[in-house]
Design an enzyme around this catalytic site. Structure first.
Site, mmCIF file in Angstrom:
data_model
loop_
_atom_site.group_PDB
_atom_site.id
_atom_site.type_symbol
_atom_site.label_atom_id
_atom_site.label_comp_id
_atom_site.label_asym_id
_atom_site.label_seq_id
_atom_site.Cartn_x
_atom_site.Cartn_y
_atom_site.Cartn_z
ATOM 1 N N GLU A 91 0.817 -1.210 0.000
ATOM 2 C CA GLU A 91 0.000 0.000 0.000
ATOM 3 C C GLU A 91 0.854 1.265 0.000
ATOM 4 O OE1 GLU A 91 -4.131 -1.623 1.742
ATOM 5 O OE2 GLU A 91 -2.744 -0.952 3.264
ATOM 6 N N CYS A 104 3.381 8.410 1.399
ATOM 7 C CA CYS A 104 3.857 7.424 2.369
ATOM 8 C C CYS A 104 4.108 6.119 1.612
ATOM 9 C CB CYS A 104 2.790 7.255 3.449
ATOM 10 S SG CYS A 104 3.235 6.043 4.691
ATOM 11 N N CYS A 111 6.076 -7.197 7.315
ATOM 12 C CA CYS A 111 7.219 -6.811 8.155
ATOM 13 C C CYS A 111 7.497 -7.952 9.115
ATOM 14 C CB CYS A 111 6.918 -5.528 8.929
ATOM 15 S SG CYS A 111 8.345 -4.924 9.872
ATOM 16 N N CYS A 115 6.024 -5.570 15.798
ATOM 17 C CA CYS A 115 5.643 -4.677 16.894
ATOM 18 C C CYS A 115 4.182 -4.993 17.215
ATOM 19 C CB CYS A 115 5.818 -3.219 16.484
ATOM 20 S SG CYS A 115 7.519 -2.870 15.983
ATOM 21 N N CYS A 118 1.003 -2.991 15.668
ATOM 22 C CA CYS A 118 1.056 -2.618 14.252
ATOM 23 C C CYS A 118 0.401 -3.686 13.379
ATOM 24 C CB CYS A 118 2.521 -2.421 13.840
ATOM 25 S SG CYS A 118 2.728 -2.164 12.068
ATOM 26 N N GLY A 167 6.423 -2.211 6.287
ATOM 27 C CA GLY A 167 7.794 -2.708 6.327
ATOM 28 C C GLY A 167 8.770 -1.836 7.086
ATOM 29 N N SER A 221 10.989 5.187 15.753
ATOM 30 C CA SER A 221 9.779 4.769 16.458
ATOM 31 C C SER A 221 10.164 4.342 17.866
ATOM 32 C CB SER A 221 9.139 3.603 15.701
ATOM 33 O OG SER A 221 8.711 4.049 14.447
ATOM 34 N N LEU A 222 9.969 5.242 18.818
ATOM 35 C CA LEU A 222 10.463 5.005 20.171
ATOM 36 C C LEU A 222 9.434 4.229 21.016
ATOM 37 C CD1 LEU A 222 12.963 5.589 21.810
ATOM 38 C CD2 LEU A 222 12.016 7.813 22.413
ATOM 39 N N HIS A 223 8.298 4.824 21.233
ATOM 40 C CA HIS A 223 7.116 4.174 21.827
ATOM 41 C C HIS A 223 7.217 3.751 23.288
ATOM 42 C CE1 HIS A 223 5.837 4.357 17.774
ATOM 43 N NE2 HIS A 223 6.406 3.259 17.352
ATOM 44 N N ASN A 323 -3.975 3.963 16.124
ATOM 45 C CA ASN A 323 -5.034 3.670 15.164
ATOM 46 C C ASN A 323 -5.432 2.207 15.293
ATOM 47 O OD1 ASN A 323 -5.213 6.247 13.821
ATOM 48 N ND2 ASN A 323 -3.147 5.803 13.075
ATOM 49 N N CYS A 366 -1.577 5.601 9.952
ATOM 50 C CA CYS A 366 -0.360 4.923 10.424
ATOM 51 C C CYS A 366 -0.712 3.605 11.083
ATOM 52 C CB CYS A 366 0.345 5.737 11.500
ATOM 53 S SG CYS A 366 0.796 7.353 11.017
HETATM 54 N N1 SAH Z 1 8.809 0.190 10.187
HETATM 55 C C1 SAH Z 1 8.977 1.564 10.328
HETATM 56 C C2 SAH Z 1 8.102 2.398 9.434
HETATM 57 C C3 SAH Z 1 6.678 1.981 9.242
HETATM 58 S S1 SAH Z 1 5.546 2.253 10.523
HETATM 59 C C4 SAH Z 1 8.800 1.980 11.776
HETATM 60 O O1 SAH Z 1 8.360 1.172 12.571
HETATM 61 O O2 SAH Z 1 9.174 3.108 12.087
HETATM 62 C C5 SAH Z 1 5.299 4.021 10.581
HETATM 63 C C6 SAH Z 1 4.896 4.523 11.973
HETATM 64 O O3 SAH Z 1 3.572 4.106 12.329
HETATM 65 C C7 SAH Z 1 5.824 4.004 13.055
HETATM 66 O O4 SAH Z 1 6.164 5.019 13.960
HETATM 67 C C8 SAH Z 1 4.936 2.983 13.730
HETATM 68 O O5 SAH Z 1 5.368 2.719 15.020
HETATM 69 C C9 SAH Z 1 3.584 3.637 13.666
HETATM 70 N N2 SAH Z 1 2.476 2.708 13.901
HETATM 71 C C10 SAH Z 1 2.450 1.378 13.714
HETATM 72 N N3 SAH Z 1 1.252 0.875 14.051
HETATM 73 C C11 SAH Z 1 0.501 1.913 14.482
HETATM 74 C C12 SAH Z 1 -0.853 2.040 14.944
HETATM 75 N N4 SAH Z 1 -1.658 0.992 14.999
HETATM 76 N N5 SAH Z 1 -1.301 3.264 15.266
HETATM 77 C C13 SAH Z 1 -0.484 4.346 15.160
HETATM 78 N N6 SAH Z 1 0.777 4.279 14.729
HETATM 79 C C14 SAH Z 1 1.276 3.089 14.387
HETATM 80 FE FE1 SF4 Z 2 7.345 -3.319 11.214
HETATM 81 FE FE2 SF4 Z 2 7.310 -0.670 11.733
HETATM 82 FE FE3 SF4 Z 2 5.075 -2.185 12.024
HETATM 83 FE FE4 SF4 Z 2 7.119 -2.485 13.730
HETATM 84 S S1 SF4 Z 2 5.848 -0.633 13.450
HETATM 85 S S2 SF4 Z 2 5.958 -4.175 12.760
HETATM 86 S S3 SF4 Z 2 8.897 -2.188 12.394
HETATM 87 S S4 SF4 Z 2 6.162 -1.772 10.133
#
Ligand code: SAH
Ligand code: SF4
Length: 388
Positions: A91, A104, A111, A115, A118, A167, A221-223, A323, A366
């Site tokens: 996508e 984007c 991936c 995480c 995600c 990814g 992506s710290l979180h 999200n 996202c």
């Molecule tokens: N793999 C990379 C880039 C893709 S994800 C990464 O992890 O940085 C892009 C962003 O969306 C990242 O910061 C990720 O943590 C965030 N993200 C993933 N799942 C999400 C969700 N369900 N709600 C909000 N942000 C999310």
């Molecule tokens: Fe992969 Fe980024 Fe999603 Fe983590 S947040 S599973 S690294 S796409």
């Protein structure tokens, strides 16, 4: 064998031209025709000699992934599902705003890093995208948005690119970097380095390699502010813990840009520059993304711990309201909580913005990108890959 020219950056095109007995400057002509003007028919590349055009027609194509679906959200966000063969789809999302248009882009089919919050991670992993499939998303979006009709770049429809689709871009390093070279190449898309962002979950050695090879804007992506929590949310943390990640971010921000982009102008917003001058003014900053998960990582103590963790890193924060997707097991933090969290960061002299959710009604926000992934991993490799 037929070569897809979308796979080649300038270096690759120079080599390809040499094989056809053509001079290096032909590579720049091809970059301009293909990426700036969006031309895929060699016959119409009018300043190439007839014999060169014939040779190209026999040995090359310009072939982006094909479109499976095209959806427009009520807020104007547009999402394409593109086929990359073997029943896999990726996508790409275009987000129009008043002063800019952001694309984007995906870097992998699925991936492997898993995480827990995600949706892409849930889909499993099939393979890395090729350079042509990464760049093909930009090429296609320009085509679909009619952007190739503004070849001088005066009115860029796509002004920003973020590698935040499906990814982990730094797990597909070589193909990513070749694609980035074309994005910032003046003969091709000519995007400023500051307007191309790579987002990573924190693959430390490749953060350093990116710094050396193509220092575009970096988002991490710290979180979570502690290893204990981050080990759970972002499993790659078990391999590259926060101490190492923060050190890599610091090195990235310290890197002076290797070329004369905008006369070496700093990428830092003015308030950050003023703050960091005291410490010898690093040139760049890192954006920390932080997904706001209700009662998981959103307490005020988490915010205070973040301030302490990032004390030595020139950075800004982007808080992302979670999200949802089916069976995620998480909830979005309440707006009041997000605001209070933001206040703690700002009170400590940090810049913290809250990301506006876009394209939710077409699952284009996202973390909602699921594409179509034929998971190739066995249960055993799944666990191994999640910690690489
Ligand atoms: N793999 C990379 C880039 C893709 S994800 C990464 O992890 O940085 C892009 C962003 O969306 C990242 O910061 C990720 O943590 C965030 N993200 C993933 N799942 C999400 C969700 N369900 N709600 C909000 N942000 C999310
Ligand atoms: Fe992969 Fe980024 Fe999603 Fe983590 S947040 S599973 S690294 S796409």
């Amino acid at each position: 064998m037929t070569v897809n020219l979308l796979n080649l950056d300038e270096r690759g095109l120079i080599d390809f031209c040499a094989e056809l007995g053509e001079k290096p400057f032909r590579a720049r002509q091809l970059l301009r025709w293909i990426h700036r003007l969006g031309e895929s028919d060699f016959e119409r590349m009018s300043d190439l000699s007839r014999t060169f055009r014939e040779k190209l027609a026999q040995s090359a194509v310009v072939l982006p992934p094909s479109v499976m679906s095209d959806a427009v959200a009520t807020d104007g966000t547009r999402k394409w599902l593109l086929s990359v063969g073997a029943n896999n789809g990726i996508e790409t999302v275009f987000i129009p705003e008043v002063n800019r248009g952001t694309l984007c882009i995906s870097s992998q089919v699925g991936c492997a890093l898993q995480c827990t919050f995600c949706s892409t991670g849930r889909q499993g992993f099939n393979r890395n995208l090729t350079t042509g499939e990464i760049l093909g998303q930009l090429w296609w979006a320009n085509q679909a948005l009619g952007a190739h009709t503004h070849p001088d770049g005066a009115e860029r429809v796509i002004s920003n690119v973020v590698m935040m689709g499906m990814g982990e871009p730094l797990a597909n390093f070589d193909n990513l970097v070749a694609a980035l070279y074309v994005m910032v190449d003046d003969h091709a898309y000519g995007l400023s380095r500051r307007r191309v962002t790579v987002s990573t979950s924190g693959i430390v050695p490749n953060i350093d390699r990116l710094r050396a090879q193509c220092p575009v804007a970096l988002a991490v992506s710290l979180h979570a502010p502690t290893d204990e929590l981050r080990d759970v949310l972002v499993p790659i943390n078990r391999k590259y813990p926060l101490k190492d990640l923060m050190a890599a971010c610091r090195r990235y921000a310290d890197a002076s840009q290797s070329d004369g982009d905008a006369a070496g102008e700093s990428m830092m917003p003015a308030p950050l520059q003023a703050k960091w001058k005291r410490y010898g003014a690093p040139r760049d900053f890192v954006t920390f993304e932080y997904v706001m998960l209700k009662d998981v990582n959103d307490s005020l103590q988490h915010a205070r711990d973040l301030v302490a963790l990032t004390r030595d890193v020139p950075c800004k924060f982007n808080l992302i309201p979670f999200n949802p997707f089916p069976d995620s097991g998480y909830q979005r933090s309440e707006p009041d909580r997000i605001r209070a969290f933001q206040q703690v960061l700002m009170g400590a002299d940090l810049i913290a913005t809250v990301r506006k959710t876009r394209g939710e009604d077409i699952d284009g926000a996202c973390g909602q990108l699921a594409g179509q992934v034929q998971d190739r991993r066995t249960p055993r490799t799944r666990t191994r890959e999640a910690t690489l």
